[in-house]
Design a protein around this motif. Structure first.
Motif, PDB file in Angstrom:
ATOM      1  N   GLU A  84      -1.415  -7.223   3.052  1.00  0.00           N
ATOM      2  CA  GLU A  84      -0.637  -6.213   3.067  1.00  0.00           C
ATOM      3  C   GLU A  84       0.530  -6.149   1.955  1.00  0.00           C
ATOM      4  O   GLU A  84       1.014  -5.030   1.645  1.00  0.00           O
ATOM      5  N   GLY A  85       1.033  -7.436   1.707  1.00  0.00           N
ATOM      6  CA  GLY A  85       2.256  -7.426   0.845  1.00  0.00           C
ATOM      7  C   GLY A  85       2.159  -7.701  -0.506  1.00  0.00           C
ATOM      8  O   GLY A  85       3.005  -7.302  -1.571  1.00  0.00           O
ATOM      9  N   VAL A  86       0.767  -8.222  -0.823  1.00  0.00           N
ATOM     10  CA  VAL A  86       0.631  -8.470  -2.126  1.00  0.00           C
ATOM     11  C   VAL A  86      -0.716  -7.816  -2.644  1.00  0.00           C
ATOM     12  O   VAL A  86      -0.408  -7.056  -3.663  1.00  0.00           O
ATOM     13  N   TRP A  87      -1.714  -7.818  -2.115  1.00  0.00           N
ATOM     14  CA  TRP A  87      -3.044  -7.325  -2.611  1.00  0.00           C
ATOM     15  C   TRP A  87      -2.942  -5.787  -2.582  1.00  0.00           C
ATOM     16  O   TRP A  87      -3.081  -5.004  -3.499  1.00  0.00           O
ATOM     17  N   THR A  88      -2.545  -5.179  -1.400  1.00  0.00           N
ATOM     18  CA  THR A  88      -2.736  -3.532  -1.174  1.00  0.00           C
ATOM     19  C   THR A  88      -1.714  -3.069  -2.379  1.00  0.00           C
ATOM     20  O   THR A  88      -2.330  -2.045  -2.872  1.00  0.00           O
ATOM     21  N   PRO A  89      -0.408  -3.454  -2.347  1.00  0.00           N
ATOM     22  CA  PRO A  89       0.508  -2.742  -3.308  1.00  0.00           C
ATOM     23  C   PRO A  89       0.120  -2.911  -4.863  1.00  0.00           C
ATOM     24  O   PRO A  89       0.220  -1.902  -5.756  1.00  0.00           O
ATOM     25  N   ALA A  90      -0.473  -3.984  -4.984  1.00  0.00           N
ATOM     26  CA  ALA A  90      -0.780  -4.206  -6.367  1.00  0.00           C
ATOM     27  C   ALA A  90      -2.011  -3.520  -6.685  1.00  0.00           C
ATOM     28  O   ALA A  90      -2.131  -3.162  -8.003  1.00  0.00           O
ATOM     29  N   VAL A  91      -2.986  -3.542  -6.101  1.00  0.00           N
ATOM     30  CA  VAL A  91      -4.375  -2.844  -6.365  1.00  0.00           C
ATOM     31  C   VAL A  91      -3.904  -1.556  -6.510  1.00  0.00           C
ATOM     32  O   VAL A  91      -4.444  -0.605  -7.291  1.00  0.00           O
ATOM     33  N   ASN A  92      -3.152  -0.688  -5.548  1.00  0.00           N
ATOM     34  CA  ASN A  92      -2.790   0.716  -5.444  1.00  0.00           C
ATOM     35  C   ASN A  92      -2.298   1.062  -6.821  1.00  0.00           C
ATOM     36  O   ASN A  92      -2.405   2.037  -7.436  1.00  0.00           O
ATOM     37  N   HIS A  93      -1.124  -0.001  -7.261  1.00  0.00           N
ATOM     38  CA  HIS A  93      -0.439   0.462  -8.469  1.00  0.00           C
ATOM     39  C   HIS A  93      -1.398   0.145  -9.908  1.00  0.00           C
ATOM     40  O   HIS A  93      -1.216   1.141 -10.710  1.00  0.00           O
ATOM     41  N   VAL A  94      -2.227  -0.704  -9.626  1.00  0.00           N
ATOM     42  CA  VAL A  94      -3.136  -1.064 -10.914  1.00  0.00           C
ATOM     43  C   VAL A  94      -4.159   0.362 -11.165  1.00  0.00           C
ATOM     44  O   VAL A  94      -4.324   0.600 -12.061  1.00  0.00           O
ATOM     45  N   THR A  95      -4.733   0.554  -9.891  1.00  0.00           N
ATOM     46  CA  THR A  95      -5.696   1.575  -9.926  1.00  0.00           C
ATOM     47  C   THR A  95      -5.046   3.078  -9.979  1.00  0.00           C
ATOM     48  O   THR A  95      -5.802   3.945 -10.067  1.00  0.00           O
ATOM     49  N   ARG A  96      -3.586   3.141  -9.714  1.00  0.00           N
ATOM     50  CA  ARG A  96      -2.922   4.444  -9.664  1.00  0.00           C
ATOM     51  C   ARG A  96      -3.566   5.409  -8.471  1.00  0.00           C
ATOM     52  O   ARG A  96      -4.115   6.544  -8.967  1.00  0.00           O
ATOM     53  N   ALA A  97      -3.921   4.698  -7.622  1.00  0.00           N
ATOM     54  CA  ALA A  97      -4.602   5.313  -6.313  1.00  0.00           C
ATOM     55  C   ALA A  97      -4.011   6.373  -5.632  1.00  0.00           C
ATOM     56  O   ALA A  97      -2.598   6.128  -5.390  1.00  0.00           O
ATOM     57  N   ASN A  98      -4.562   7.530  -5.356  1.00  0.00           N
ATOM     58  CA  ASN A  98      -3.885   8.190  -4.527  1.00  0.00           C
ATOM     59  C   ASN A  98      -3.890   7.867  -3.014  1.00  0.00           C
ATOM     60  O   ASN A  98      -4.801   7.491  -2.491  1.00  0.00           O
ATOM     61  N   HIS A  99      -2.666   8.124  -2.527  1.00  0.00           N
ATOM     62  CA  HIS A  99      -2.580   7.363  -0.962  1.00  0.00           C
ATOM     63  C   HIS A  99      -3.411   8.595   0.093  1.00  0.00           C
ATOM     64  O   HIS A  99      -2.889   9.650  -0.058  1.00  0.00           O
ATOM     65  N   SER A 100      -4.383   8.182   0.920  1.00  0.00           N
ATOM     66  CA  SER A 100      -5.052   9.217   1.818  1.00  0.00           C
ATOM     67  C   SER A 100      -4.225   9.038   2.879  1.00  0.00           C
ATOM     68  O   SER A 100      -4.074   8.046   3.365  1.00  0.00           O
ATOM     69  N   ILE A 101      -4.193  10.117   3.475  1.00  0.00           N
ATOM     70  CA  ILE A 101      -3.608  10.301   4.957  1.00  0.00           C
ATOM     71  C   ILE A 101      -4.631   9.962   5.887  1.00  0.00           C
ATOM     72  O   ILE A 101      -6.078  10.464   5.728  1.00  0.00           O
ATOM     73  N   ASP A 102      -4.469   9.202   6.788  1.00  0.00           N
ATOM     74  CA  ASP A 102      -5.293   8.644   7.889  1.00  0.00           C
ATOM     75  C   ASP A 102      -5.394   9.824   8.877  1.00  0.00           C
ATOM     76  O   ASP A 102      -4.567   9.953   9.661  1.00  0.00           O
ATOM     77  N   ARG A 103      -6.684  10.282   8.859  1.00  0.00           N
ATOM     78  CA  ARG A 103      -7.064  11.580   9.873  1.00  0.00           C
ATOM     79  C   ARG A 103      -7.691  11.098  10.871  1.00  0.00           C
ATOM     80  O   ARG A 103      -7.986  11.974  11.953  1.00  0.00           O
ATOM     81  N   ASP A 104      -8.314  10.084  11.058  1.00  0.00           N
ATOM     82  CA  ASP A 104      -9.293   9.523  11.891  1.00  0.00           C
ATOM     83  C   ASP A 104      -8.770   9.452  13.602  1.00  0.00           C
ATOM     84  O   ASP A 104      -9.060  10.195  14.408  1.00  0.00           O
ATOM     85  N   VAL A 105      -7.285   9.027  13.547  1.00  0.00           N
ATOM     86  CA  VAL A 105      -6.496   8.765  14.813  1.00  0.00           C
ATOM     87  C   VAL A 105      -6.348  10.177  15.208  1.00  0.00           C
ATOM     88  O   VAL A 105      -6.341  10.433  16.512  1.00  0.00           O
ATOM     89  N   PHE A 106      -5.852  11.052  14.451  1.00  0.00           N
ATOM     90  CA  PHE A 106      -5.338  12.433  14.646  1.00  0.00           C
ATOM     91  C   PHE A 106      -6.563  13.065  15.149  1.00  0.00           C
ATOM     92  O   PHE A 106      -6.510  13.762  16.455  1.00  0.00           O
ATOM     93  N   GLY A 107      -7.906  12.901  14.477  1.00  0.00           N
ATOM     94  CA  GLY A 107      -9.060  13.523  14.904  1.00  0.00           C
ATOM     95  C   GLY A 107      -9.583  13.162  16.583  1.00  0.00           C
ATOM     96  O   GLY A 107      -9.772  13.829  17.335  1.00  0.00           O
TER      97      GLY A 107
END
Length: 577
Positions: A315-338
């Motif tokens: 959560e501290g290394v892989w997730t931010p690194a891969v999000n930065h490298v791929t320039r991924a859009n952050h998806s809002i988690d809707r499942d809990v809301f539903g």
């Protein structure tokens, strides 16, 4: 004259707290499971079909199933007792002396592995070159560059699948990438299960139990059908099965196995891979950390350190690194809301007057209440999830939760009915489990319109997915007969004995009740990873076969725990010197 204490040879297989070898008809474990099964089945059936089914009609199948649960539970718990106490009548029913895992792997691993591959081959060939689910197409669009990366699905899985799509492209057809993936996956799944069987053998599990375990792994249709599937759930299974094996040994050895650095590295690596390959496994592993640390009494600090390092890496290394490298859009988690707002959508669909004007005003900034009522699906929460306003503030969400609580206080039965209907197949043994035998369904006209939203005109989804449509599309002549064969297979297993409820609710509950009644706390701690994984299924937006894949593969090791004796004080005899 000094006295040295040692284990008396004739008592080496006995324990001071061994239960009696006879069948215990008043065993609390199967009684608890039977009562729970009767109450849950009768109550849920009456709640869901109360207008069409009387209480008596709902109670009859529940009582029959409860009696069967009790009888099977008594026999299984008695076998656990007799085998672990070394007093079973036949040698193939008794637990055997322990051996090293290395010897078990050398002696049986290749044989188990080959048996599984041979038994899986007919269904694997029938589904060749593999089966994709709808989420896999979404991930293909991202890894192939037709759509920007986003975090709704784990990026680790998307990137891994992307490697195989590129392999297929290099071979001249994207479909070959899926074929290579499913072959690699089948080899690794067979290796994982062969390793589980070797571990149980090294722990002295009875021969008949090992035979049942091998038969389950080789022929249980829900497990076999998951083998040729290319999905994030099957990829996670490759990591969670060996993780469960290491976690089991950590619990049973009180953490002593973590004195070996290779085991620590393997534990950290598998925890990281499990977390990054499936989002729902993060809360499962966080909860599992508590019993794991408690059981590892000889290495609690090392266990905590391993888990902390794994969380930091995931959560501290892989997730931010891969999000930065791929320039991924952050998806809002809707499942809990539903999942939370599902009862509100049910009330809006069935009785709109049950929601006051003030509550509508409070819910309005958070969700489209009219659309939620129109699209309400009793067996899936996705339709409710997509009515969420992703721009709602935290204050607005808290206000909406207050309205949700007030509505629930006035309509408690409707709230219960909504959740009971959504999760019913997980605990009600109504029908069997079935996986699709081909990917044709994800290329239907409805899905193709959805895939068109992932590309930028003038590019079309039909152009992007040409390789798949030509090889796997619904127009292919073999699709029809595959569907007929798969339909025949599904009909043959359409019975309560082949349901999700038996393998993912009542059997795990029986094992847990057995460990609690025998005070085998370390066995219970090892069981908890499977138990939490199965429990997480109840938070799913829909009952789907793919979600249960990791649990089906973990099941042999979980049941085998019942035959594994706990280390502890033995009856001792004095020897003079």
């Amino acid at each position: 004259m000094a006295v040295k204490w040692q284990v008396a040879p004739e008592l080496a297989m006995m324990r001071t707290d061994d239960p009696p070898s006879r069948i215990r008809w008043l065993d609390p474990a199967p009684i608890v499971v039977a009562v729970v099964a009767a109450v849950v089945m009768c109550g849920s059936r009456f709640l869901v079909d109360g207008e069409r089914v009387t209480l008596v009609a709902a109670a009859m199948p529940a009582l029959v199933f409860a009696v069967l649960c009790y009888l099977i539970g008594v026999l299984l718990c008695s076998w656990f007792d007799a085998a672990s106490g070394g007093r079973a009548v036949a040698s193939w029913l008794r637990s055997r002396p322990r051996s090293s895992l290395r010897d078990a792997v050398r002696g049986r691993f290749v044989a188990y592995w080959l048996v599984l591959l041979v038994c899986w081959t007919p269904w694997f060939a029938f589904c060749w070159p593999g089966v994709m689910r709808d989420d896999t197409i979404v991930q293909f669009m991202q890894s192939s560059g037709y759509h920007r990366y986003f975090t709704q699905h784990p990026l680790f899985d998307t990137l891994v699948f992307g490697v195989f799509w590129r392999i297929g492209g290099a071979m001249g057809n994207q479909v070959w990438g899926m074929a290579v993936y499913t072959v690699v996956q089948a080899l690794l799944m067979a290796a994982n299960l062969a390793l589980v069987l070797c571990y149980l053998r090294s722990r002295g599990v009875p021969r008949l139990a090992l035979a049942f375990g091998l038969a389950y792994c080789a022929g249980f249709y829900a497990l076999v059908q998951s083998v040729p599937t290319m999905s994030k759930d099957s990829l996670t299974t490759l990591f969670v099965v060996p993780l469960a094996l290491i976690a089991t040994e950590v619990c049973l050895s009180r953490g002593a196995v973590l004195r070996r650095w290779p085991v620590c590295v393997a534990l950290v690596a598998l925890v990281v891979l499990t977390m990054v390959s499936k989002r729902t496994m993060l809360p499962v592993l966080v909860c599992f950390a508590v019993p794991l640390v408690l059981a590892a009494s000889k290495a609690r600090v090392r266990t905590v350190c391993c888990l902390l390092v794994a969380v930091i890496l995931a959560e501290g290394v892989w997730t931010p690194a891969v999000n930065h490298v791929t320039r991924a859009n952050h998806s809002i988690d809707r499942d809990v809301f539903g999942l939370i707002m599902l009862p509100v959508a049910r009330i809006e669909s069935q009785d709109p007057g049950g929601i006051t004007a003030q509550e509508r005003e409070e819910l309005g900034p958070v969700m489209d209440l009219d659309l939620a009522g129109d699209d309400y699906n009793p067996t899936r929460s996705d339709e409710t999830s997509w009515t969420m306003n992703i721009h709602a503030t935290a204050s607005q969400k808290l206000t909406a939760l207050g309205a949700w609580a007030r509505i629930g206080s006035r309509h408690p039965q409707t709230f219960i009915e909504a959740y009971v209907t959504l999760t019913q197949d997980w605990y009600y043994p109504s029908h069997g489990i079935g996986f699709p035998s081909s990917s044709a369904y994800v290329f239907s006209d409805r899905y193709m319109r959805q895939w068109d939203t992932f590309v930028i005109p003038p590019v079309t989804a039909r152009f992007v997915l040409k390789d798949f449509l030509d090889t796997l599309g619904p127009e292919r002549p073999e699709v029809a007969w595959r569907e007929r064969v798969n339909h025949t297979v599904k009909r043959s297993v359409e019975n309560p004995a082949s349901s999700y409820a038996v393998y993912l609710t009542y059997l795990p509950l029986l094992i847990a009740a057995y460990f609690i009644s025998r005070r085998r706390w370390r066995n219970l701690a090892a069981w908890s990873l499977f138990g939490l994984t199965a429990l997480s299924l109840y938070a799913s937006p829909i009952v789907l076969c793919w979600f249960a894949t990791p649990a089906f593969h973990m099941l042999p090791g979980m049941v085998g725990l019942g035959f594994i004796r706990r280390d502890g004080p033995y009856l001792l005899g004095p020897r003079r010197r």
